[in-house]
Design an enzyme around this catalytic site. Structure first.
Site, PDB file in Angstrom:
ATOM      1  N   CYS A   1       2.173 -27.786 -29.118  1.00 37.72           N
ATOM      2  CA  CYS A   1       1.194 -26.860 -29.397  1.00 37.72           C
ATOM      3  C   CYS A   1       1.804 -25.589 -29.926  1.00 37.72           C
ATOM      4  O   CYS A   1       2.857 -25.270 -29.591  1.00 37.72           O
ATOM      5  CB  CYS A   1       0.337 -26.619 -28.287  1.00 37.72           C
ATOM      6  SG  CYS A   1      -0.567 -27.801 -27.650  1.00 37.72           S
TER       7      CYS A   1
ATOM      8  N   ASN B   1       1.681 -25.322 -34.473  1.00 41.29           N
ATOM      9  CA  ASN B   1       1.641 -26.607 -33.674  1.00 41.29           C
ATOM     10  C   ASN B   1       2.627 -27.412 -34.655  1.00 41.29           C
ATOM     11  O   ASN B   1       2.402 -27.461 -35.864  1.00 41.29           O
ATOM     12  CB  ASN B   1       0.115 -27.231 -33.403  1.00 41.29           C
ATOM     13  CG  ASN B   1      -0.442 -27.090 -34.711  1.00 41.29           C
ATOM     14  OD1 ASN B   1      -0.400 -26.179 -35.597  1.00 41.29           O
ATOM     15  ND2 ASN B   1      -1.454 -28.119 -34.796  1.00 41.29           N
TER      16      ASN B   1
ATOM     17  N   GLU C   1       3.300 -31.349 -35.331  1.00 43.99           N
ATOM     18  CA  GLU C   1       2.982 -32.789 -34.934  1.00 43.99           C
ATOM     19  C   GLU C   1       4.055 -33.591 -35.310  1.00 43.99           C
ATOM     20  O   GLU C   1       5.051 -33.516 -36.046  1.00 43.99           O
ATOM     21  CB  GLU C   1       1.572 -33.070 -35.687  1.00 43.99           C
ATOM     22  CG  GLU C   1       0.431 -32.031 -35.327  1.00 43.99           C
ATOM     23  CD  GLU C   1      -0.983 -32.387 -35.676  1.00 43.99           C
ATOM     24  OE1 GLU C   1      -1.100 -33.299 -36.696  1.00 43.99           O
ATOM     25  OE2 GLU C   1      -1.883 -31.972 -35.210  1.00 43.99           O
TER      26      GLU C   1
ATOM     27  N   CYS D   1      -4.709 -25.223 -24.484  1.00 46.24           N
ATOM     28  CA  CYS D   1      -4.838 -26.323 -23.676  1.00 46.24           C
ATOM     29  C   CYS D   1      -4.405 -26.302 -22.270  1.00 46.24           C
ATOM     30  O   CYS D   1      -3.713 -25.433 -22.035  1.00 46.24           O
ATOM     31  CB  CYS D   1      -4.412 -27.583 -24.309  1.00 46.24           C
ATOM     32  SG  CYS D   1      -2.701 -27.817 -24.307  1.00 46.24           S
TER      33      CYS D   1
ATOM     34  N   GLU E   1       1.189 -22.667 -28.785  1.00 51.33           N
ATOM     35  CA  GLU E   1       1.617 -21.658 -27.744  1.00 51.33           C
ATOM     36  C   GLU E   1       3.032 -22.001 -27.251  1.00 51.33           C
ATOM     37  O   GLU E   1       3.466 -21.029 -27.003  1.00 51.33           O
ATOM     38  CB  GLU E   1       0.616 -21.669 -26.701  1.00 51.33           C
ATOM     39  CG  GLU E   1      -0.845 -21.358 -27.041  1.00 51.33           C
ATOM     40  CD  GLU E   1      -1.749 -22.567 -27.403  1.00 51.33           C
ATOM     41  OE1 GLU E   1      -1.219 -23.361 -28.185  1.00 51.33           O
ATOM     42  OE2 GLU E   1      -2.759 -22.840 -26.947  1.00 51.33           O
TER      43      GLU E   1
HETATM   44  N1  THU Z   1      -3.099 -27.503 -30.470  1.00 50.98           N
HETATM   45  C1  THU Z   1      -2.448 -26.323 -30.125  1.00 50.98           C
HETATM   46  O1  THU Z   1      -1.490 -26.003 -30.974  1.00 50.98           O
HETATM   47  N2  THU Z   1      -2.746 -25.627 -29.285  1.00 50.98           N
HETATM   48  C2  THU Z   1      -3.755 -25.933 -28.240  1.00 50.98           C
HETATM   49  O2  THU Z   1      -3.900 -25.196 -27.417  1.00 50.98           O
HETATM   50  C3  THU Z   1      -4.652 -27.054 -28.494  1.00 50.98           C
HETATM   51  C4  THU Z   1      -4.141 -28.154 -29.328  1.00 50.98           C
HETATM   52  C5  THU Z   1      -2.675 -28.337 -31.470  1.00 50.98           C
HETATM   53  C6  THU Z   1      -2.017 -29.746 -31.128  1.00 50.98           C
HETATM   54  C7  THU Z   1      -2.351 -30.741 -32.061  1.00 50.98           C
HETATM   55  O3  THU Z   1      -1.069 -30.537 -33.198  1.00 50.98           O
HETATM   56  C8  THU Z   1      -3.658 -30.012 -32.616  1.00 50.98           C
HETATM   57  O4  THU Z   1      -3.894 -28.868 -31.997  1.00 50.98           O
HETATM   58  C9  THU Z   1      -4.815 -31.045 -32.211  1.00 50.98           C
HETATM   59  O5  THU Z   1      -4.902 -31.299 -30.883  1.00 50.98           O
END
Ligand code: THU
Length: 127
Positions: A53, A42, A44, A86, A55
């Site tokens: 994310c 991920n 941000e 997600c 994935e």
């Molecule tokens: N996140 C992912 O990388 N994958 C997911 O399927 C769920 C959420 C990350 C996004 C964000 O940086 C952190 O987790 C919190 O939501």
């Protein structure tokens, strides 16, 4: 490749997570049908909507290198706890697995599971 092996690579991918806001480090390992594995984390952003994310990072890395057929994807968070993809990422995966046969590997209730995407996202939107 076993679910344990691909999951280990997803766990490894968490080390590059850029997550100064949530502090939640996620990694993904995407196994292509041709063999190569693409890893992602991920990433941000101060403008939260700019976050991507793990994935989707892995999928977009693969697609942008010419790989569009996938057999499995593993998702992990750095503390080895439960972490399922997600809804947004499920939809993106379904774009490249129209029949939903890609296998998703992740921890649920502490157990490493492997299940087809169609079970995680039934009746997904297609165009
Ligand atoms: N996140 C992912 O990388 N994958 C997911 O399927 C769920 C959420 C990350 C996004 C964000 O940086 C952190 O987790 C919190 O939501």
């Amino acid at each position: 490749m076993s679910k344990e092996e691909l999951y280990a690579q997803a766990l490894e991918a968490t080390k590059f997570s850029y997550s100064p806001y949530s502090k939640y480090k996620v990694g993904a390992a995407l196994l292509t049908k041709k063999g190569p594995i693409f890893k992602g984390c991920n990433v941000e952003n101060a403008s939260y909507g700019g976050t991507i994310c793990a994935e989707r990072t892995a999928v977009f890395k693969a697609v942008s290198e010419g790989y569009t057929e996938f057999s499995k994807i593993a998702i992990a968070e750095s503390n080895d706890g439960d972490c399922t993809p997600c809804g947004f990422c499920r939809q993106v995966l379904s774009e490249f697995s129209k029949d939903g046969s890609i296998l998703v590997i992740c921890k649920i209730n502490g157990e490493l599971i492997e299940m087809p995407l169609r079970e995680l996202l039934p009746h997904s939107f297609t165009f």
